[in-house]
Design an enzyme around this catalytic site. Structure first.
Site, mmCIF file in Angstrom:
data_model
loop_
_atom_site.group_PDB
_atom_site.id
_atom_site.type_symbol
_atom_site.label_atom_id
_atom_site.label_comp_id
_atom_site.label_asym_id
_atom_site.label_seq_id
_atom_site.Cartn_x
_atom_site.Cartn_y
_atom_site.Cartn_z
ATOM 1 N N LYS A 188 -10.832 -6.595 -1.034
ATOM 2 C CA LYS A 188 -9.858 -5.503 -1.027
ATOM 3 C C LYS A 188 -9.567 -5.041 0.394
ATOM 4 C CE LYS A 188 -10.702 -1.152 -1.902
ATOM 5 N NZ LYS A 188 -11.060 0.141 -2.528
ATOM 6 N N ASP A 218 -7.230 -1.485 -6.061
ATOM 7 C CA ASP A 218 -8.266 -0.455 -6.185
ATOM 8 C C ASP A 218 -8.261 0.089 -7.604
ATOM 9 O OD1 ASP A 218 -6.000 1.126 -6.336
ATOM 10 O OD2 ASP A 218 -6.635 2.541 -4.775
#
Length: 214
Positions: free
Chosen positions: A124, A142
């Site tokens: 991420k 997320d």
């Protein structure tokens, strides 16, 4: 979970997002690629606002890997102790700074594989840096994007990688560069986890979510 939305509906959703905010920005403050890497790494299990509050003074004195190393782990801890897991994060900041100096001449690399080698940097974080700094159409999934993707049918998936793939597969190319920012901001401020603000949602009429709030 609603079925995956069709192309026409997704195109309309992102057309509205773009009309509402053509150039969405990430909310983590940074001054260069290095401080962006550090800020995103520190943001795990923490709010952007909390990270910004902690890093403003830090980045004024340590905006390069070498300066961060000179500050040292104790100095980093002193600046970020208001952030969750600050001891482990400080350790990773020093380690990743050392690796950048040793392996990349102090520069932030621009490939996902190289970024993911850095301590404390996962997929991420790498995707955020690639998108925000290097302008690659990567998708950093997320909790907000994961929820929004599955709740609306924009991008269905059982885990974050599956949702990332669904975004890449189903969202038209013209929206890929800003897709994850539009989705993060919409999930953070409108399509909230417990009480989505459906009355203020610009895509409410296109959303198949059955438990809308009035």
């Amino acid at each position: 979970m609603p079925d995956q939305l069709d192309y026409k509906t997704i195109h309309e959703i992102f057309s509205r997002f773009r009309a509402h905010e053509a150039e969405p920005k990430g909310e983590l403050e940074h001054v260069n690629a290095y401080t962006l890497v550090v800020a995103v790494a520190l943001s795990a299990q923490a709010t952007d606002a909390g990270v910004n509050k902690a890093t403003r003074a830090l980045f004024r004195i340590a905006d390069t890997p070498q300066k961060m190393l000179e500050l040292g782990e104790a100095g980093v801890i002193e600046h970020i102790k208001t952030i969750g897991l600050f001891r482990n994060k400080a350790k990773n900041v020093i380690k990743l700074s050392q690796m950048l100096v040793d392996d990349y001449d102090g520069e932030v690399p621009s490939s996902r594989a190289a970024l993911e080698r850095l301590p404390g940097v996962g997929r991420k974080t790498a995707n955020v840096v690639l998108n925000m700094w290097f302008k690659q159409p990567t998708q950093a999934v997320d909790t907000h994007i994961f929820r929004l993707g599955n709740r609306t049918g924009i991008a269905n998936g059982k885990d974050v990688v599956a949702v990332e793939r669904a975004i890449e597969d189903h969202i038209p190319a013209e929206f890929q560069q800003h897709a994850h920012h539009w989705m993060i901001l919409h999930g953070r401020y409108v399509c909230k986890a417990r009480k989505p603000v459906c009355a203020n949602c610009i895509i409410a009429d296109l959303c198949p979510y059955e438990e809308k709030t009035v």
